[in-house]
Motif scaffolding. Structure first.
Motif, PDB file in Angstrom:
ATOM      1  N   VAL A   1       0.870  -1.175   0.000  1.00 44.36           N
ATOM      2  CA  VAL A   1       0.000   0.000   0.000  1.00 44.36           C
ATOM      3  C   VAL A   1       0.908   1.225   0.000  1.00 44.36           C
ATOM      4  O   VAL A   1       1.859   1.270   0.770  1.00 44.36           O
ATOM      5  N   VAL A   2       0.627   2.185  -0.856  1.00 40.93           N
ATOM      6  CA  VAL A   2       1.475   3.379  -0.850  1.00 40.93           C
ATOM      7  C   VAL A   2       0.662   4.620  -0.477  1.00 40.93           C
ATOM      8  O   VAL A   2      -0.565   4.642  -0.616  1.00 40.93           O
ATOM      9  N   GLY A   3       1.368   5.612   0.045  1.00 45.92           N
ATOM     10  CA  GLY A   3       0.693   6.843   0.467  1.00 45.92           C
ATOM     11  C   GLY A   3       1.696   7.831   1.012  1.00 45.92           C
ATOM     12  O   GLY A   3       2.897   7.631   0.914  1.00 45.92           O
ATOM     13  N   GLU A   4       1.176   8.883   1.622  1.00 46.57           N
ATOM     14  CA  GLU A   4       2.007   9.984   2.139  1.00 46.57           C
ATOM     15  C   GLU A   4       2.199   9.869   3.645  1.00 46.57           C
ATOM     16  O   GLU A   4       1.237   9.575   4.356  1.00 46.57           O
ATOM     17  N   ASP A   5       3.401  10.102   4.117  1.00 52.45           N
ATOM     18  CA  ASP A   5       3.671  10.282   5.546  1.00 52.45           C
ATOM     19  C   ASP A   5       3.104   9.137   6.404  1.00 52.45           C
ATOM     20  O   ASP A   5       2.531   9.346   7.466  1.00 52.45           O
ATOM     21  N   LEU A   6       3.273   7.920   5.902  1.00 59.94           N
ATOM     22  CA  LEU A   6       2.580   6.786   6.525  1.00 59.94           C
ATOM     23  C   LEU A   6       3.062   6.479   7.945  1.00 59.94           C
ATOM     24  O   LEU A   6       2.285   6.001   8.777  1.00 59.94           O
ATOM     25  N   LEU A   7       4.326   6.775   8.234  1.00 59.97           N
ATOM     26  CA  LEU A   7       4.844   6.436   9.582  1.00 59.97           C
ATOM     27  C   LEU A   7       4.204   7.286  10.673  1.00 59.97           C
ATOM     28  O   LEU A   7       4.281   6.962  11.847  1.00 59.97           O
ATOM     29  N   ASN A   8       3.549   8.385  10.276  1.00 63.45           N
ATOM     30  CA  ASN A   8       2.917   9.239  11.285  1.00 63.45           C
ATOM     31  C   ASN A   8       1.397   9.067  11.363  1.00 63.45           C
ATOM     32  O   ASN A   8       0.726   9.853  12.009  1.00 63.45           O
ATOM     33  N   GLN A   9       0.866   8.045  10.719  1.00 66.13           N
ATOM     34  CA  GLN A   9      -0.588   7.838  10.741  1.00 66.13           C
ATOM     35  C   GLN A   9      -0.967   6.892  11.869  1.00 66.13           C
ATOM     36  O   GLN A   9      -0.786   5.679  11.762  1.00 66.13           O
ATOM     37  N   ILE A  10      -1.461   7.472  12.947  1.00 60.78           N
ATOM     38  CA  ILE A  10      -1.797   6.642  14.107  1.00 60.78           C
ATOM     39  C   ILE A  10      -2.925   5.677  13.747  1.00 60.78           C
ATOM     40  O   ILE A  10      -3.956   6.080  13.202  1.00 60.78           O
ATOM     41  N   GLY A  11      -2.715   4.405  14.030  1.00 59.52           N
ATOM     42  CA  GLY A  11      -3.765   3.404  13.844  1.00 59.52           C
ATOM     43  C   GLY A  11      -3.865   2.842  12.440  1.00 59.52           C
ATOM     44  O   GLY A  11      -4.673   1.951  12.195  1.00 59.52           O
ATOM     45  N   LEU A  12      -3.045   3.334  11.511  1.00 59.88           N
ATOM     46  CA  LEU A  12      -3.157   2.837  10.136  1.00 59.88           C
ATOM     47  C   LEU A  12      -2.818   1.338  10.048  1.00 59.88           C
ATOM     48  O   LEU A  12      -3.551   0.555   9.427  1.00 59.88           O
TER      49      LEU A  12
ATOM     50  N   SER B   1       6.408  -4.810   6.548  1.00 58.81           N
ATOM     51  CA  SER B   1       7.460  -3.799   6.625  1.00 58.81           C
ATOM     52  C   SER B   1       6.815  -2.452   6.357  1.00 58.81           C
ATOM     53  O   SER B   1       5.931  -2.326   5.502  1.00 58.81           O
ATOM     54  N   ALA B   2       7.228  -1.491   7.146  1.00 52.37           N
ATOM     55  CA  ALA B   2       6.585  -0.176   7.057  1.00 52.37           C
ATOM     56  C   ALA B   2       7.621   0.897   6.778  1.00 52.37           C
ATOM     57  O   ALA B   2       8.685   0.920   7.395  1.00 52.37           O
ATOM     58  N   GLY B   3       7.332   1.745   5.833  1.00 51.03           N
ATOM     59  CA  GLY B   3       8.209   2.871   5.522  1.00 51.03           C
ATOM     60  C   GLY B   3       7.376   4.120   5.367  1.00 51.03           C
ATOM     61  O   GLY B   3       6.145   4.085   5.504  1.00 51.03           O
ATOM     62  N   GLN B   4       8.049   5.239   5.078  1.00 51.63           N
ATOM     63  CA  GLN B   4       7.367   6.517   4.996  1.00 51.63           C
ATOM     64  C   GLN B   4       6.289   6.521   3.895  1.00 51.63           C
ATOM     65  O   GLN B   4       5.235   7.099   4.065  1.00 51.63           O
ATOM     66  N   ASN B   5       6.560   5.838   2.783  1.00 54.04           N
ATOM     67  CA  ASN B   5       5.614   5.888   1.655  1.00 54.04           C
ATOM     68  C   ASN B   5       4.962   4.565   1.288  1.00 54.04           C
ATOM     69  O   ASN B   5       4.188   4.500   0.337  1.00 54.04           O
ATOM     70  N   SER B   6       5.324   3.498   2.000  1.00 53.65           N
ATOM     71  CA  SER B   6       4.632   2.242   1.693  1.00 53.65           C
ATOM     72  C   SER B   6       4.608   1.311   2.896  1.00 53.65           C
ATOM     73  O   SER B   6       5.486   1.358   3.759  1.00 53.65           O
ATOM     74  N   ILE B   7       3.564   0.505   2.920  1.00 49.92           N
ATOM     75  CA  ILE B   7       3.472  -0.554   3.935  1.00 49.92           C
ATOM     76  C   ILE B   7       3.228  -1.854   3.164  1.00 49.92           C
ATOM     77  O   ILE B   7       2.350  -1.927   2.301  1.00 49.92           O
ATOM     78  N   THR B   8       4.073  -2.848   3.462  1.00 46.76           N
ATOM     79  CA  THR B   8       4.013  -4.095   2.704  1.00 46.76           C
ATOM     80  C   THR B   8       3.599  -5.234   3.616  1.00 46.76           C
ATOM     81  O   THR B   8       4.120  -5.365   4.723  1.00 46.76           O
ATOM     82  N   LEU B   9       2.668  -6.052   3.146  1.00 41.20           N
ATOM     83  CA  LEU B   9       2.269  -7.240   3.907  1.00 41.20           C
ATOM     84  C   LEU B   9       2.669  -8.478   3.117  1.00 41.20           C
ATOM     85  O   LEU B   9       2.517  -8.511   1.891  1.00 41.20           O
ATOM     86  N   PHE B  10       3.176  -9.485   3.812  1.00 32.73           N
ATOM     87  CA  PHE B  10       3.535 -10.755   3.188  1.00 32.73           C
ATOM     88  C   PHE B  10       2.508 -11.803   3.615  1.00 32.73           C
ATOM     89  O   PHE B  10       2.315 -12.032   4.809  1.00 32.73           O
ATOM     90  N   LEU B  11       1.855 -12.389   2.616  1.00 27.28           N
ATOM     91  CA  LEU B  11       0.716 -13.274   2.895  1.00 27.28           C
ATOM     92  C   LEU B  11       0.825 -14.541   2.059  1.00 27.28           C
ATOM     93  O   LEU B  11       1.559 -14.570   1.062  1.00 27.28           O
TER      94      LEU B  11
END
Ligand code: ADP
Ligand code: ASP
Ligand code: MG
Length: 405
Positions: free
Chosen positions: A273-284, A303-313
């Protein structure tokens, strides 16, 4: 006949009364027909006091060798007291310090954090059996070692636990009992949270992770020497009874031994999932994972970064997760887009020594680099490294990593 290695920590022998109680608990087992090897720490906070005195008087000039000699006085004193108390209770005992010919723990000359020479120690430890045969209770200094040249070394702070399990292994003991100032291993440090509850059992694997994350109750290296057939437990000194159940440490289990690298049998899929400022989104993260959890889908890694969060499934479930998470992307202002990636191989490497092995990640990744295998994602914790790579490269990477670990 049962052989017990019983280790008493500083508080457990914190004053004369406690030493007598501890010695009586040893005598009770002896009278019951058991052979007992006693390992003791320094009385109460002696080691801390000796560290402080060396620091105040000598300061930075103190050499590791001098410090090892100074600190050794803590354990050298406590064995003499403990052994004499045993004799006063009517049994035969001998105290064993690094100057004794039967001294078991042989190390290198890294005086402050000595490495154990395992083969030599195993050989040397057999001498203690002759004392046991004669009905003598050996009382051995925990924490200390001796070089081949007869110099005193230390195994690092808290090292008496290591001595206990090391001797347990070398003497093929039936039991290793760690006597300390709490009822056993608890749900957390009871000094920090009053409501902590005692556990009846904990696995070697869990206990090692707990110890490497700083739970003082056992030295992180002690369980390296825990054989599956040795019954081990942590008990409180309060009852003065070595048969107290405390917390039993079970394992290690077959599949956690020997097997150093494991290739997940099926492909894994990546949803990003990509987006803006993701590390500062409480509860995302919670929103994402609960959506997936409600659909009963397991997550192997995040794995979580500033612009993307990746899930391994799991590959089969990834499509459902993809659709569910897409709804979230539409609903959340900060999220912009989502992608469902290709087939990924998951390689897991578990080794309790990772935390203390500088360069281990390079050792693993170098052969992959040389063979042009790209790493999609890597995550590491104290005792595990997980690599995600393209599925086609999985088997080759597995073979390469097996070579180096
Ligand atoms: P010893 O002197 O007997 O070796 P330590 O002070 O080294 O004792 O270890 C015991 C201490 O470990 C306890 O007093 C407690 O404060 C701490 N501790 C930290 N985490 C835990 C835990 N999960 N369970 C029990 N004790 C814990
Ligand atoms: N006496 C040593 C220390 O305080 C070793 C031990 O207690 O295990 O670190
Ligand atoms: Mg300790």
């Amino acid at each position: 006949m049962g052989l017990i290695v019983a280790k008493f920590g500083g508080t457990s022998i914190g004053n004369g009364k406690r030493i007598r109680k501890a010695a009586q608990s040893v005598v009770n087992e002896y009278m019951d027909g058991k052979k007992v090897v006693v390992v003791v720490s320094a009385i109460n906070k002696t080691t801390d006091e000796l560290v402080a005195i060396a620091d105040e008087s000598i300061g930075k000039e103190v050499t590791e060798k001098q410090l090892a000699e100074i600190l050794s006085l803590g354990e050298r004193t406590s064995i003499r007291v403990f052994s004499s108390v045993l004799e006063s209770l009517g049994v035969k005992s001998e105290y064993i310090d690094p100057s004794h010919e039967l001294w078991p723990v042989i190390t290198d000359d890294n005086y402050g954090k000595a490495q154990i020479d395992f083969e030599r120690t195993e050989e040397q430890a057999q001498g203690l059996l002759s004392l046991l045969e004669q009905g003598i209770i050996p009382v051995v200094c925990g924490f200390l070692g001796r070089t081949e040249n007869g110099e005193v070394t230390t195994l690092g702070r808290g090292g008496s636990d290591v001595t206990a399990f090391l001797l347990g292994h070398c003497l093929k003991a039936d039991n290793v009992i760690i006597v300390t100032d709490v009822d056993g291993v608890m749900s957390t440090d009871p000094r920090k949270i009053d409501e902590a509850e005692k556990l009846d059992y904990i696995s070697v694997e869990e206990m090692r992770d707990l110890a490497t994350h700083g739970a003082q109750v056992l030295h992180p290296h002690a369980l390296r020497f825990k054989d599956p057939e040795i019954k081990a437990k942590i008990i409180s000194f309060e009852k003065g009874d070595l048969s107290d159940p405390g917390t039993e440490i079970v394992g290690p289990f077959e599949d956690s031994m020997g097997k150093k690298v494991c290739l997940h049998h099926e492909p894994i899929s990546v949803v990003a999932v990509v987006g803006e400022d993701l590390l500062n989104q409480i509860g995302l993260l919670a929103k994402m994972t609960s959506l997936v959890a409600d659909a009963n889908i397991n997550i192997y890694g995040i794995s979580a970064g500033q612009n993307s969060i990746t899930l391994f499934l799991d590959k089969e479930e990834a499509d459902d997760a993809y659709h569910l998470l897409h709804d979230l992307v539409i609903a959340e202002d900060n999220l912009s887009s989502i992608s469902l990636g290709r087939d990924i191989a998951m390689l897991t490497m578990i080794n309790p020594d990772f935390i203390e092995t500088p360069g281990v990640i390079t050792e693993i990744t170098n052969p992959l680099k040389e063979n042009h295998i790209n790493i999609v994602e890597i995550s590491s914790s104290q005792t595990a490294i997980v690599l995600f790579i393209n599925w086609e490269d999985g088997k080759a990477a597995y073979d390469l990593i097996k070579e180096v670990l």
